[in-house]
Motif scaffolding. Structure first.
Motif, PDB file in Angstrom:
ATOM      1  N   LYS A 143      -9.864  -5.848   6.985  1.00 32.78           N
ATOM      2  CA  LYS A 143      -9.633  -6.816   8.081  1.00 32.78           C
ATOM      3  C   LYS A 143      -8.642  -6.443   9.318  1.00 32.78           C
ATOM      4  O   LYS A 143      -8.778  -6.506  10.445  1.00 32.78           O
ATOM      5  CB  LYS A 143      -8.983  -8.108   7.542  1.00 32.78           C
ATOM      6  N   TYR A 144      -7.523  -5.457   8.929  1.00 34.14           N
ATOM      7  CA  TYR A 144      -6.527  -5.262   9.828  1.00 34.14           C
ATOM      8  C   TYR A 144      -6.490  -3.749   9.910  1.00 34.14           C
ATOM      9  O   TYR A 144      -5.874  -3.282  10.734  1.00 34.14           O
ATOM     10  CB  TYR A 144      -5.116  -5.509   9.016  1.00 34.14           C
ATOM     11  N   ARG A 145      -7.366  -3.014   9.383  1.00 31.11           N
ATOM     12  CA  ARG A 145      -7.662  -1.603   9.693  1.00 31.11           C
ATOM     13  C   ARG A 145      -7.698  -0.996  10.886  1.00 31.11           C
ATOM     14  O   ARG A 145      -6.918  -0.139  11.447  1.00 31.11           O
ATOM     15  CB  ARG A 145      -8.682  -1.028   8.645  1.00 31.11           C
ATOM     16  N   SER A 146      -8.539  -1.837  11.623  1.00 36.78           N
ATOM     17  CA  SER A 146      -8.884  -1.130  13.158  1.00 36.78           C
ATOM     18  C   SER A 146      -7.560  -1.460  13.996  1.00 36.78           C
ATOM     19  O   SER A 146      -7.280  -0.319  14.867  1.00 36.78           O
ATOM     20  CB  SER A 146      -9.843  -1.907  13.618  1.00 36.78           C
ATOM     21  N   GLU A 147      -6.682  -2.356  13.773  1.00 35.38           N
ATOM     22  CA  GLU A 147      -5.523  -2.555  14.493  1.00 35.38           C
ATOM     23  C   GLU A 147      -4.262  -1.672  13.714  1.00 35.38           C
ATOM     24  O   GLU A 147      -3.392  -1.512  14.576  1.00 35.38           O
ATOM     25  CB  GLU A 147      -5.173  -3.793  14.846  1.00 35.38           C
ATOM     26  N   CYS A 148      -4.270  -1.612  12.586  1.00 35.46           N
ATOM     27  CA  CYS A 148      -2.982  -1.162  11.643  1.00 35.46           C
ATOM     28  C   CYS A 148      -3.955  -0.150  10.896  1.00 35.46           C
ATOM     29  O   CYS A 148      -4.277  -0.470   9.474  1.00 35.46           O
ATOM     30  CB  CYS A 148      -2.460  -2.134  10.887  1.00 35.46           C
ATOM     31  N   PRO A 149      -3.806   1.191  11.246  1.00 33.04           N
ATOM     32  CA  PRO A 149      -4.558   2.032  10.265  1.00 33.04           C
ATOM     33  C   PRO A 149      -3.997   2.562   9.106  1.00 33.04           C
ATOM     34  O   PRO A 149      -4.486   2.540   7.947  1.00 33.04           O
ATOM     35  CB  PRO A 149      -4.729   3.252  11.170  1.00 33.04           C
ATOM     36  N   VAL A 150      -2.368   2.307   8.843  1.00 27.86           N
ATOM     37  CA  VAL A 150      -1.877   2.815   7.660  1.00 27.86           C
ATOM     38  C   VAL A 150      -1.222   1.479   6.965  1.00 27.86           C
ATOM     39  O   VAL A 150      -0.400   1.073   7.747  1.00 27.86           O
ATOM     40  CB  VAL A 150      -0.768   4.095   8.026  1.00 27.86           C
ATOM     41  N   PRO A 152      16.421  -4.154 -14.864  1.00 28.57           N
ATOM     42  CA  PRO A 152      16.284  -4.494 -13.376  1.00 28.57           C
ATOM     43  C   PRO A 152      15.143  -5.001 -12.848  1.00 28.57           C
ATOM     44  O   PRO A 152      14.008  -5.535 -13.714  1.00 28.57           O
ATOM     45  CB  PRO A 152      16.386  -2.902 -12.839  1.00 28.57           C
ATOM     46  N   VAL A 153      15.249  -5.548 -11.644  1.00 31.58           N
ATOM     47  CA  VAL A 153      13.949  -5.916 -10.734  1.00 31.58           C
ATOM     48  C   VAL A 153      13.449  -4.625 -10.220  1.00 31.58           C
ATOM     49  O   VAL A 153      14.240  -3.930  -9.538  1.00 31.58           O
ATOM     50  CB  VAL A 153      13.835  -7.014  -9.797  1.00 31.58           C
ATOM     51  N   VAL A 154      12.168  -4.431 -10.168  1.00 31.67           N
ATOM     52  CA  VAL A 154      11.558  -3.014  -9.764  1.00 31.67           C
ATOM     53  C   VAL A 154      10.307  -3.358  -8.762  1.00 31.67           C
ATOM     54  O   VAL A 154       9.532  -4.316  -9.188  1.00 31.67           O
ATOM     55  CB  VAL A 154      11.177  -2.091 -10.819  1.00 31.67           C
ATOM     56  N   ALA A 155      10.397  -2.998  -7.696  1.00 31.11           N
ATOM     57  CA  ALA A 155       9.350  -2.805  -6.733  1.00 31.11           C
ATOM     58  C   ALA A 155       8.477  -1.668  -6.479  1.00 31.11           C
ATOM     59  O   ALA A 155       9.047  -0.634  -6.655  1.00 31.11           O
ATOM     60  CB  ALA A 155       9.676  -3.517  -5.355  1.00 31.11           C
ATOM     61  N   GLY A 156       7.162  -1.898  -6.341  1.00 31.45           N
ATOM     62  CA  GLY A 156       6.446  -0.737  -5.916  1.00 31.45           C
ATOM     63  C   GLY A 156       5.794  -0.882  -4.421  1.00 31.45           C
ATOM     64  O   GLY A 156       5.612  -1.944  -3.967  1.00 31.45           O
ATOM     65  N   ALA A 157       5.552   0.195  -3.942  1.00 33.85           N
ATOM     66  CA  ALA A 157       4.959   0.146  -2.523  1.00 33.85           C
ATOM     67  C   ALA A 157       3.786   1.353  -2.444  1.00 33.85           C
ATOM     68  O   ALA A 157       4.118   2.346  -2.775  1.00 33.85           O
ATOM     69  CB  ALA A 157       5.921   0.314  -1.572  1.00 33.85           C
ATOM     70  N   VAL A 158       2.703   1.119  -2.075  1.00 31.10           N
ATOM     71  CA  VAL A 158       1.482   1.886  -2.105  1.00 31.10           C
ATOM     72  C   VAL A 158       0.732   2.050  -0.963  1.00 31.10           C
ATOM     73  O   VAL A 158       0.386   0.829  -0.500  1.00 31.10           O
ATOM     74  CB  VAL A 158       0.595   1.530  -3.586  1.00 31.10           C
ATOM     75  N   ILE A 159       0.330   3.054  -0.401  1.00 33.45           N
ATOM     76  CA  ILE A 159      -0.382   3.132   0.701  1.00 33.45           C
ATOM     77  C   ILE A 159      -1.844   3.772  -0.026  1.00 33.45           C
ATOM     78  O   ILE A 159      -1.770   5.147  -0.481  1.00 33.45           O
ATOM     79  CB  ILE A 159      -0.082   4.238   1.829  1.00 33.45           C
ATOM     80  N   LEU A 160      -2.845   3.108  -0.089  1.00 30.11           N
ATOM     81  CA  LEU A 160      -4.172   3.685  -0.553  1.00 30.11           C
ATOM     82  C   LEU A 160      -4.935   4.449   0.633  1.00 30.11           C
ATOM     83  O   LEU A 160      -4.613   3.920   1.672  1.00 30.11           O
ATOM     84  CB  LEU A 160      -4.833   2.496  -1.049  1.00 30.11           C
ATOM     85  N   PRO A 161      -5.681   5.428   0.093  1.00 34.41           N
ATOM     86  CA  PRO A 161      -6.528   6.116   1.172  1.00 34.41           C
ATOM     87  C   PRO A 161      -7.604   5.343   1.699  1.00 34.41           C
ATOM     88  O   PRO A 161      -8.128   4.370   0.946  1.00 34.41           O
ATOM     89  CB  PRO A 161      -7.055   7.304   0.387  1.00 34.41           C
ATOM     90  N   ALA A 162      -7.928   5.489   2.832  1.00 44.43           N
ATOM     91  CA  ALA A 162      -8.907   4.393   3.675  1.00 44.43           C
ATOM     92  C   ALA A 162     -10.259   4.586   3.003  1.00 44.43           C
ATOM     93  O   ALA A 162     -11.031   3.538   2.871  1.00 44.43           O
ATOM     94  CB  ALA A 162      -9.146   4.754   4.998  1.00 44.43           C
ATOM     95  N   SER A 199      10.849  -4.298  10.962  1.00 46.07           N
ATOM     96  CA  SER A 199      10.348  -4.338  12.275  1.00 46.07           C
ATOM     97  C   SER A 199       8.657  -4.414  12.177  1.00 46.07           C
ATOM     98  O   SER A 199       8.168  -5.046  13.138  1.00 46.07           O
ATOM     99  CB  SER A 199      10.926  -3.691  13.149  1.00 46.07           C
ATOM    100  N   ILE A 200       8.169  -3.794  11.021  1.00 43.57           N
ATOM    101  CA  ILE A 200       6.792  -3.518  10.925  1.00 43.57           C
ATOM    102  C   ILE A 200       5.973  -4.924  10.781  1.00 43.57           C
ATOM    103  O   ILE A 200       6.890  -5.772  10.164  1.00 43.57           O
ATOM    104  CB  ILE A 200       6.763  -2.729   9.838  1.00 43.57           C
ATOM    105  N   ARG A 201       5.022  -5.033  11.232  1.00 42.22           N
ATOM    106  CA  ARG A 201       4.333  -6.213  10.928  1.00 42.22           C
ATOM    107  C   ARG A 201       3.829  -6.193   9.624  1.00 42.22           C
ATOM    108  O   ARG A 201       3.523  -5.503   8.457  1.00 42.22           O
ATOM    109  CB  ARG A 201       2.790  -6.017  11.515  1.00 42.22           C
ATOM    110  N   VAL A 215       6.746   7.802   4.495  1.00 38.88           N
ATOM    111  CA  VAL A 215       5.827   7.752   5.787  1.00 38.88           C
ATOM    112  C   VAL A 215       6.103   6.420   6.281  1.00 38.88           C
ATOM    113  O   VAL A 215       6.871   5.326   5.299  1.00 38.88           O
ATOM    114  CB  VAL A 215       4.576   7.794   5.515  1.00 38.88           C
ATOM    115  N   VAL A 216       6.003   6.016   7.483  1.00 36.46           N
ATOM    116  CA  VAL A 216       6.183   4.572   8.043  1.00 36.46           C
ATOM    117  C   VAL A 216       4.543   4.074   8.272  1.00 36.46           C
ATOM    118  O   VAL A 216       3.914   4.512   9.023  1.00 36.46           O
ATOM    119  CB  VAL A 216       6.828   4.792   9.387  1.00 36.46           C
ATOM    120  N   PRO A 217       4.213   3.026   7.432  1.00 33.78           N
ATOM    121  CA  PRO A 217       3.126   2.565   7.614  1.00 33.78           C
ATOM    122  C   PRO A 217       3.118   1.507   8.867  1.00 33.78           C
ATOM    123  O   PRO A 217       4.127   1.137   9.452  1.00 33.78           O
ATOM    124  CB  PRO A 217       3.040   1.661   6.352  1.00 33.78           C
ATOM    125  N   ASP A 218       1.760   1.031   9.328  1.00 36.12           N
ATOM    126  CA  ASP A 218       1.427   0.059  10.374  1.00 36.12           C
ATOM    127  C   ASP A 218       1.722  -1.045  10.177  1.00 36.12           C
ATOM    128  O   ASP A 218       2.009  -2.156  10.898  1.00 36.12           O
ATOM    129  CB  ASP A 218       0.199   0.359  10.999  1.00 36.12           C
TER     130      ASP A 218
END
Length: 261
Positions: A65-72, A87-97, A187-189, A171-174
């Motif tokens: 849905k958001y890929r065209s305006e936010c590629p990453v 602890p409390v643990v968080a994960g962040a993942v950028i999957l390939p398109a 500040s990222i959407r 890396v900085v995602p969109d």
């Protein structure tokens, strides 16, 4: 001379789904019942793979849905809100398109069985963790210790862990897709998705990374504090854990604001 049933079974087993239709055509004229059973199993493998792709496609809705305006796009989730220790643990993942586009390629980006960490077995979660971290564009982990949880409360600590995971990406995602939360001072959407770990593939991947990382930490803590058997309950308030707390009191990784004996 025709091949034996055991030989054909081995051939089909070692063939990737992409090449099964050609193999089926090669053997479908064989009238032996054993071969027919092998072919039926192969057709089911194909059907199951197609169904799995459709399931994953439905979980890729927000990313598409958001890929065209936010590629990453990055998914973020946490693990360990409820335990009495650790602890409390968080994960962040950028999957390939193209995580779905290469589903027929055994060396492609397709990650079969990717789901909310609560929906997969411990063994499968470890396998998925390995695959996610190998295939992701980037992944990050954030850890907030028990003392900080006691200082600020679990909600704030969870947000801090998520922010640390985001900063660990490299890396900085969109855009950030986050499970039921927004991160302040970022500040990222952001898109807040209720039950996001069951609705977004990126958040599901992040939940696997968070849960597997935390479980491994708790297994390490079990070696430091064997009397609590952390490897069996991961710090949650099970009967075994409560019995050990009553017998031994708290150790340095217990959340003092969570334990009420």
């Amino acid at each position: 001379m025709s091949k034996s049933i055991s030989e054909i079974t081995r051939i089909f087993k070692e063939t990737c789904v992409r090449d099964l239709p050609d193999l089926i055509r090669e053997y479908e004229a064989d009238e032996r019942s054993g071969v027919k059973q092998i072919i039926e199993k192969a057709r089911k493998r194909i059907d199951d793979r197609i169904a799995e792709r459709e399931r994953l496609k439905s979980l890729f809705y927000f990313e598409e849905k958001y890929r065209s305006e936010c590629p990453v796009i990055c998914g973020i989730d946490e693990a360990g809100r409820g335990p009495l220790a650790g602890p409390v643990v968080a994960g962040a993942v950028i999957l390939p398109a193209d995580v779905l586009d290469t589903w027929e390629d055994p060396d492609g980006m397709f990650i079969e069985g990717l789901n909310d960490s609560k929906q997969v077995s411990k063994k499968r979660r470890a396998e998925l963790f390995q695959e996610i971290t190998e295939k992701a564009v980037a992944h990050g982990v954030g850890v907030v210790p028990p003392a900080r949880i006691d200082e600020v409360n679990i909600r704030v600590a969870a947000m801090e862990a998520m922010k640390l995971a985001f900063e660990d990406l490299g890396v900085v995602p969109d855009m950030l897709l986050i499970d039921a939360m927004n991160l302040p001072d970022v500040s990222i959407r952001q898109v807040n998705i209720i039950k996001g770990d069951a609705r977004s593939l990126s958040i599901a991947a992040a939940s696997i990374v968070a849960k597997e990382t935390r479980d491994r930490m708790m297994e390490n803590y079990a070696e430091l504090y064997p009397e609590y058997h952390f490897e069996k309950h991961m710090g949650y308030g099970t009967k075994l854990h409560m019995d050990m707390l009553k017998e031994h009191g708290m150790c340095p990784i217990h959340r003092r604001t969570f334990v009420h004996l």
